[in-house]
Motif scaffolding. Structure first.
Motif, mmCIF file in Angstrom:
data_model
loop_
_atom_site.group_PDB
_atom_site.id
_atom_site.type_symbol
_atom_site.label_atom_id
_atom_site.label_comp_id
_atom_site.label_asym_id
_atom_site.label_seq_id
_atom_site.Cartn_x
_atom_site.Cartn_y
_atom_site.Cartn_z
ATOM 1 N N ASN A 187 -6.976 13.139 -6.060
ATOM 2 C CA ASN A 187 -7.871 13.006 -7.228
ATOM 3 C C ASN A 187 -7.836 11.617 -7.845
ATOM 4 O O ASN A 187 -7.820 11.469 -9.056
ATOM 5 N N ALA A 188 -7.771 10.583 -7.013
ATOM 6 C CA ALA A 188 -7.875 9.215 -7.524
ATOM 7 C C ALA A 188 -9.122 8.591 -6.915
ATOM 8 O O ALA A 188 -9.035 7.712 -6.077
ATOM 9 N N PHE B 55 -11.569 6.695 -8.106
ATOM 10 C CA PHE B 55 -11.835 5.281 -8.374
ATOM 11 C C PHE B 55 -10.976 4.387 -7.486
ATOM 12 O O PHE B 55 -11.456 3.432 -6.876
ATOM 13 N N LEU B 56 -9.680 4.750 -7.372
ATOM 14 C CA LEU B 56 -8.791 3.921 -6.553
ATOM 15 C C LEU B 56 -9.165 3.991 -5.081
ATOM 16 O O LEU B 56 -9.005 3.010 -4.356
ATOM 17 N N GLN C 171 -2.077 4.928 -12.181
ATOM 18 C CA GLN C 171 -3.260 4.437 -11.459
ATOM 19 C C GLN C 171 -3.657 3.059 -11.962
ATOM 20 O O GLN C 171 -4.161 2.224 -11.198
ATOM 21 N N ILE C 172 -3.416 2.793 -13.267
ATOM 22 C CA ILE C 172 -3.666 1.436 -13.771
ATOM 23 C C ILE C 172 -2.706 0.452 -13.104
ATOM 24 O O ILE C 172 -3.088 -0.664 -12.743
ATOM 25 N N VAL D 201 -1.481 0.720 -10.127
ATOM 26 C CA VAL D 201 -1.990 0.497 -8.775
ATOM 27 C C VAL D 201 -3.115 -0.524 -8.798
ATOM 28 O O VAL D 201 -3.187 -1.416 -7.944
ATOM 29 N N PHE D 202 -3.964 -0.420 -9.812
ATOM 30 C CA PHE D 202 -5.066 -1.370 -9.965
ATOM 31 C C PHE D 202 -4.521 -2.794 -10.099
ATOM 32 O O PHE D 202 -4.992 -3.722 -9.429
ATOM 33 N N SER E 129 -2.501 8.787 -16.265
ATOM 34 C CA SER E 129 -3.324 7.792 -15.580
ATOM 35 C C SER E 129 -2.705 6.401 -15.627
ATOM 36 O O SER E 129 -3.282 5.475 -15.068
ATOM 37 N N VAL F 296 0.324 6.757 -6.905
ATOM 38 C CA VAL F 296 -0.773 7.692 -7.126
ATOM 39 C C VAL F 296 -0.275 9.130 -7.037
ATOM 40 O O VAL F 296 -0.688 9.997 -7.817
ATOM 41 N N LEU G 9 -10.127 6.217 -16.572
ATOM 42 C CA LEU G 9 -9.352 5.018 -16.258
ATOM 43 C C LEU G 9 -9.841 3.827 -17.073
ATOM 44 O O LEU G 9 -9.042 3.020 -17.541
ATOM 45 N N ASN H 202 0.816 -1.211 0.000
ATOM 46 C CA ASN H 202 0.000 0.000 0.000
ATOM 47 C C ASN H 202 0.845 1.254 0.000
ATOM 48 O O ASN H 202 0.447 2.265 -0.572
ATOM 49 N N VAL I 148 -12.013 1.570 -4.733
ATOM 50 C CA VAL I 148 -11.546 0.191 -4.897
ATOM 51 C C VAL I 148 -10.702 -0.234 -3.708
ATOM 52 O O VAL I 148 -10.772 -1.378 -3.254
ATOM 53 N N ASN I 149 -9.911 0.710 -3.175
ATOM 54 C CA ASN I 149 -9.081 0.381 -2.018
ATOM 55 C C ASN I 149 -9.953 -0.014 -0.834
ATOM 56 O O ASN I 149 -9.651 -0.988 -0.130
ATOM 57 N N MET J 104 -3.180 -4.149 -6.853
ATOM 58 C CA MET J 104 -4.261 -4.630 -5.992
ATOM 59 C C MET J 104 -4.719 -6.011 -6.429
ATOM 60 O O MET J 104 -4.990 -6.884 -5.592
ATOM 61 N N GLY K 240 -8.519 10.523 -12.602
ATOM 62 C CA GLY K 240 -8.801 9.423 -11.699
ATOM 63 C C GLY K 240 -10.234 8.945 -11.756
ATOM 64 O O GLY K 240 -10.612 8.060 -11.005
ATOM 65 N N SER L 140 1.360 9.880 -10.211
ATOM 66 C CA SER L 140 0.344 10.031 -11.249
ATOM 67 C C SER L 140 -0.256 11.427 -11.228
ATOM 68 O O SER L 140 -0.491 12.033 -12.270
ATOM 69 N N LYS L 141 -0.457 11.973 -10.029
ATOM 70 C CA LYS L 141 -0.967 13.347 -9.929
ATOM 71 C C LYS L 141 0.084 14.341 -10.411
ATOM 72 O O LYS L 141 -0.241 15.341 -11.057
#
Lengths: 99, 179
Positions: free
Chosen positions: B48-49, B51-52, A58-59, A61-62, A55, A46, B129, A39, B55-56, A65, B124, A49-50
């Motif tokens: 600004n994420a 969705f994550l 963030q993929i 990170v997905f 993005s 993330v 995404l 985590n 999901v988290n 997970m 985000g 990414s900002k």
């Protein structure tokens, strides 16, 4: 907010995860510390990414997970099986792979 | 407001992470870890994420930690009498983690990185995404479904009770007796 703060936060979480992995003897707690380290990496991704307004991070990170969920399922199955055999989750007992 | 929220979530994340590794009762550790995940989700919202963040909470706090809690209850591990490592090993682990933290801190202290801008962007959101996930990363997405399937089958095979092996062993013994 400088991105260094997020860097230091995720580094602190990662180091706490490493400390827990080295300090505890319960296999499940060690597993939870590995989740904590994953985590910390997610939080760093993330934040970047900002910073780069992209993005793709963030993929990633997905996907981390997804892999973590699969890893937890298999790892907990292994721990349950070991507990059924030797009635303990103490890693000092589990390190002898023969019962 | 942003700064106040940032510091609140940071202190909550680090404090609860310390609670995970310092509390004696494993069930308390699980609850502390769930609180840590909620703090990290709050950080995702600040970054600004959205969705994550959702999901988290659903995957980690909802599914994975409940799995941990179930396993822990199943094994009756909610006792305070857990064997601890020796003081020397604990001190060594703490020093190792702290030295790693200091080394990375010293290496990255002077890194020239830009400041995060406060205005929100919409990368985000689920719409953007999803577009990236199903165009650019569609092959890893499909492969991860195969990974999930193999993980499910592996977990079931590993954790099932071993009557099959005992019957096979009995059968082999019987055949050897016949011979």
């Amino acid at each position: 907010m400088p991105i260094q703060y997020y860097l230091f936060l995720s580094m602190a979480l990662f180091s706490i995860g490493i400390m827990g992995t080295l300090m505890r003897r319960n296999a499940i707690i060690i597993f939870m510390c590995i989740e904590l380290m994953l985590n910390a990496v997610n939080l760093l991704l993330v934040a970047f990414s900002k910073m780069y307004v992209d993005s793709s991070a963030q993929i990633f990170v997905f996907f981390i997970m997804v892999v973590a969920a699969a890893e937890v399922a298999v790892g907990l199955a292994v721990i349950v099986m070991m507990h059924r055999k030797v009635h303990s989750v103490d890693i000092n007992i589990l390190n002898r792979l023969k019962h | 407001m942003y700064e106040v929220l940032f510091w609140f979530l940071t202190i909550m994340a680090i404090g609860c992470a310390l609670g995970v590794i310092l509390s004696r009762n494993p069930v308390n550790s699980v609850l502390f870890l769930i609180a840590t995940f909620f703090a990290i989700s709050g950080h995702y919202l600040l970054l600004n994420a959205q969705f994550l963040a959702v999901v988290n909470i659903i995957v980690y706090a909802g599914a994975i930690m409940v799995l941990f809690l179930f396993v822990m209850m199943l094994m009756n591990l909610n006792a305070d009498v857990e064997p601890q490592k020796s003081r020397l090993a604990q001190l060594a682990g703490m020093i190792a983690g702290g030295v790693l933290f200091l080394v990375i801190l010293a290496a990255l202290r002077t890194a020239s990185l830009s400041v995060l801008d406060k205005q929100s962007n919409d990368i985000g959101l689920i719409k953007n995404l999803g577009k990236v996930l199903f165009t650019q990363y569609v092959l890893p997405f499909e492969i991860s479904s195969v990974l999930f399937l193999s993980a499910i089958i592996g977990a079931v095979v590993i954790s099932r009770k071993e009557e099959v092996h005992s019957t096979v062993a009995d059968g082999s013994v019987n055949t050897s007796d016949i011979k």
